[in-house]
Design an enzyme around this catalytic site. Structure first.
Site, PDB file in Angstrom:
ATOM      1  N   LYS A 278       0.844  -1.193   0.000  1.00 19.08           N
ATOM      2  CA  LYS A 278       0.000   0.000   0.000  1.00 19.08           C
ATOM      3  C   LYS A 278       0.883   1.248   0.000  1.00 19.08           C
ATOM      4  O   LYS A 278       1.888   1.308   0.693  1.00 19.08           O
ATOM      5  CB  LYS A 278      -0.909   0.012   1.231  1.00 19.08           C
ATOM      6  CG  LYS A 278      -2.135  -0.866   1.110  1.00 19.08           C
ATOM      7  CD  LYS A 278      -3.044  -0.690   2.305  1.00 19.08           C
ATOM      8  CE  LYS A 278      -4.327  -1.493   2.138  1.00 19.08           C
ATOM      9  NZ  LYS A 278      -5.238  -1.346   3.291  1.00 19.08           N
ATOM     10  N   GLU A 363     -19.582  -8.358   8.803  1.00 14.15           N
ATOM     11  CA  GLU A 363     -20.636  -7.706   9.587  1.00 14.15           C
ATOM     12  C   GLU A 363     -21.620  -8.706  10.184  1.00 14.15           C
ATOM     13  O   GLU A 363     -22.066  -8.544  11.335  1.00 14.15           O
ATOM     14  CB  GLU A 363     -21.385  -6.692   8.712  1.00 14.15           C
ATOM     15  CG  GLU A 363     -20.552  -5.517   8.253  1.00 14.15           C
ATOM     16  CD  GLU A 363     -19.793  -5.771   6.973  1.00 14.15           C
ATOM     17  OE1 GLU A 363     -19.124  -4.838   6.482  1.00 14.15           O
ATOM     18  OE2 GLU A 363     -19.863  -6.915   6.445  1.00 14.15           O
ATOM     19  N   ARG A 391     -25.850  -4.895   5.949  1.00  7.80           N
ATOM     20  CA  ARG A 391     -25.381  -6.209   5.528  1.00  7.80           C
ATOM     21  C   ARG A 391     -25.669  -7.287   6.573  1.00  7.80           C
ATOM     22  O   ARG A 391     -25.518  -8.473   6.303  1.00  7.80           O
ATOM     23  CB  ARG A 391     -23.884  -6.172   5.227  1.00  7.80           C
ATOM     24  CG  ARG A 391     -23.464  -5.047   4.294  1.00  7.80           C
ATOM     25  CD  ARG A 391     -22.025  -5.153   3.878  1.00  7.80           C
ATOM     26  NE  ARG A 391     -21.867  -6.081   2.776  1.00  7.80           N
ATOM     27  CZ  ARG A 391     -20.692  -6.430   2.255  1.00  7.80           C
ATOM     28  NH1 ARG A 391     -19.577  -5.949   2.765  1.00  7.80           N
ATOM     29  NH2 ARG A 391     -20.629  -7.276   1.254  1.00  7.80           N
TER      30      ARG A 391
END
Length: 636
Positions: A278, A363, A391
């Site tokens: 990253k 979730e 979700r």
């Protein structure tokens, strides 16, 4: 400044380049993205990490005929630039500009609209099966990060893909080194071998010969797994039915192009493991990829300013309350689905590490995990964005609410969120939460009220949601003392005449401004469920117009709850419901979006005056000479 990049208006132009030009193109792309994002804001670290991978995918695959599905999609700036949207980056995430995520309506190269995690493999598999049914050799590619792979939906898709035997390529973008160690030349060489036609042909031929002797075939498979397992972490994916290849260096364009070229010729489910970094190529983002994950405008030379805001955000108020409450009550546990920084849980995770649980991008699991803890006497606090709570709606109902378990939901980002657009807006939570029996739903109107609501929720013995918006509140001082507020009790914030504005959460401040102009009554409702029915009936009896104001979809929202209350009691009074319309609100500056939805003080005032005019017409329509719009008691 960008001699190669400026020649690329489509992947077809890219495929016309010589391979030796690709590393230079990557350098130009990296510089262009940094300069673009510093002017517009957006996701930076994730995009800098996937530049070489993006180039290689479009170089090898015949896009848009071949489909590329990007998981989440916050790493697609290079993809957008290479697919004809280079100049449009100046309007990234702005009103009328291009989205920060893939959108099918934006480009034929955006094969699937994404923004939530762990959906790419399912979507790409659907496309691969469709191609198989049509009898065409179109390739489908899912690019998924190691974080997104923690989502259960990704594993459901992997499990299904192996059984369907479609031509699907899953590219794992491993940017946290969470699965493999650093890779080098030997690993890249191994990947080329494992993806090559000679290895694949030998493997198929060996299986054909050994099928006549099943025990030997099984022994050969086990031997292959053991040999590959010594140098690759691919056994898990092989068990799903994939041919595992990798890991390879995701910044080595030669290795990427060679391996992808080989993989493209293979049949059936393929899994390519790519390791990236990253923030690659921009030192500040490499040093702190989390800080540079999602950024506002900044100076590319000096980086992001560390100046602190004068007033705390709602998220910061939650984070401090969480730590304070944890000190007072050791039963408190904090749970987040991979949103530690975004949900304000960094300090809690450092001060109370044994009571902090990041469950990954999962979730559904987060809620049922919390339910299990609540069954054993703990007091779970689930910090979750409104858009992500959607979700786990089944778990909210089935595992928590039906069992009436004391789980506190700190629902962040309620309402519009600005540049992230409709995929991240918390437009529906008041509606879907209030529909669930046993739920208590509160909406905070300022920073101090949020702290007191969280304390109240924690002290309850049933499921409770406390909803608050993104960013900063009106700047109300936050009391150190925590006190419980009366459940289901609203407050009259301003007394007036004729018009009563019933404001929910973030809409109190603009409603007060409109109320002053109208000389109207303004109520801070505080609770969506249970609603202060006594106060609602009082307002209906003493005013000629009730106006409900919420930063939530009007359909089924808090205003609907007010109307249902009046209907239950047989009370009829003119009403006006203000909130988010029955459409998705596009990206833009938050204040401008609220104004567009008529949810700023000016819009609220305008809407009320228009309704008053309509009511005046109805009252006076049968009088001689028509109606009078200038009734003295209705201040224009």
């Amino acid at each position: 400044m960008y001699p190669i990049l400026n020649q690329i208006d489509s992947p077809e132009d890219l495929r016309g380049l010589e391979r030796k030009s690709l590393p230079r193109l990557a350098e130009e792309l990296r510089q262009y993205i940094v300069e673009s994002v510093c002017r517009t804001g957006g996701h930076l670290s994730s995009n800098l990490g996937t530049i070489e991978l993006t180039i290689a995918l479009h170089y090898v695959f015949n896009t848009p005929y071949d489909r590329i599905v990007w998981d989440v999609g916050h790493q697609t700036y290079a993809h957008k630039i290479l697919t004809g949207r280079r100049d449009a980056m100046a309007g990234l995430r702005m009103k009328g500009g291009i989205s920060g995520f893939p959108r099918r309506s934006e480009s034929e190269y955006d094969a699937f609209g994404t923004a939530h995690s762990s959906t790419s493999i399912s979507a790409a598999l659907g496309m691969a099966v469709a191609a198989k049914l049509e009898g065409i050799q179109r390739r489908s590619v899912a690019v998924i990060g190691d974080g997104a792979l923690t989502g259960g939906m990704a594993f459901e898709a992997l499990n299904n893909a192996g059984a369907l035997d479609a031509n699907l390529l899953v590219v794992l973008n491993d940017n946290e080194m969470s699965i493999s160690k650093n890779v080098g030349a030997l690993d890249n060489y191994l990947a080329k071998i494992l993806s090559g036609s000679i290895y694949s042909a030998a493997r198929r031929a060996g299986e054909k010969v050994l099928k006549a002797v099943p025990p030997v075939l099984e022994l050969a498979k086990r031997a292959e797994e053991h040999v590959k397992g010594m140098v690759t972490p691919g056994t898990l994916f092989e068990e799903f039915g994939f041919n595992y290849i990798g890991p390879i260096d995701g910044h080595d364009l030669d290795a990427l192009v060679s391996t992808l070229s080989n993989v493209r010729k293979l049949q059936g489910p393929q899994f390519l493991h790519v390791v990236t970094k990253k923030g690659k190529g921009y030192a500040l983002a490499e040093e702190d990829p989390i800080l540079y994950h999602g950024v506002g405008k900044f100076d590319s030379r000096n980086g992001i300013s560390g100046s602190a805001a004068k007033k705390p955000s709602y998220t910061q108020v939650f984070g401090k309350w969480l730590c304070d409450m944890a000190e007072k009550d050791e039963r408190l546990v904090g749970i987040t689905p991979a949103m530690r920084e975004g949900s304000g849980m960094v300090e809690f995770s450092e001060f109370f590490p044994s009571r902090y649980f990041d469950v990954g991008i999962a979730e559904q699991h987060a809620l049922t995990f919390a339910a299990g803890m609540a069954c054993e006497g703990l007091k779970p606090v689930v910090a979750i964005y409104s858009t992500f709570l959607q979700r786990a709606y089944d778990q909210l109902i089935h595992d928590i609410a039906i069992q009436n378990l004391p789980v506190v939901f700190a629902v962040d980002r309620g309402g519009l969120v600005g540049a992230d657009g409709p995929t991240h807006a918390g437009s529906f939570d008041l509606g879907f939460l209030r529909a669930v029996p046993n739920m208590t739903v509160m909406a905070a109107s300022d920073e101090n009220e949020l702290r007191q609501m969280l304390y109240t929720a924690f002290m309850m013995h049933t499921p409770v949601a406390v909803r608050y918006p993104r960013g900063h509140g009106p700047g109300v001082a936050v009391e150190e003392r925590m006190r419980a507020i009366e459940i289901g009790r609203g407050l009259v914030s301003r007394r007036g005449e004729k018009v009563a504005l019933l404001a929910f959460g973030s809409m109190l401040e603009p409603s007060l401004k409109a109320g002053v102009e109208l000389n109207g009554t303004v109520v801070n409702m505080r609770f969506v469920k249970p609603m202060d029915e006594k106060l609602v009936l009082e307002m209906a009896a003493s005013h000629e117009l009730l106006v409900t104001v919420e930063e939530n979809a009007i359909m089924g929202g808090a205003g609907s709850a007010v109307a249902e209350c009046l209907s239950r009691h047989g009370v009829t009074v003119p009403m006006l419901h203000l909130g988010l319309p029955d459409s998705y609100i596009e990206q833009g500056e938050p204040a401008a979006l609220l104004s567009e939805c008529l949810l700023d003080s000016t819009g609220i005032l305008h809407s009320i005056r228009e309704r008053l005019k309509a009511l005046s017409r109805a009252v006076y329509s049968e009088l001689p000479g028509g109606y009078n719009l200038q009734r003295p008691e209705w201040k224009e």
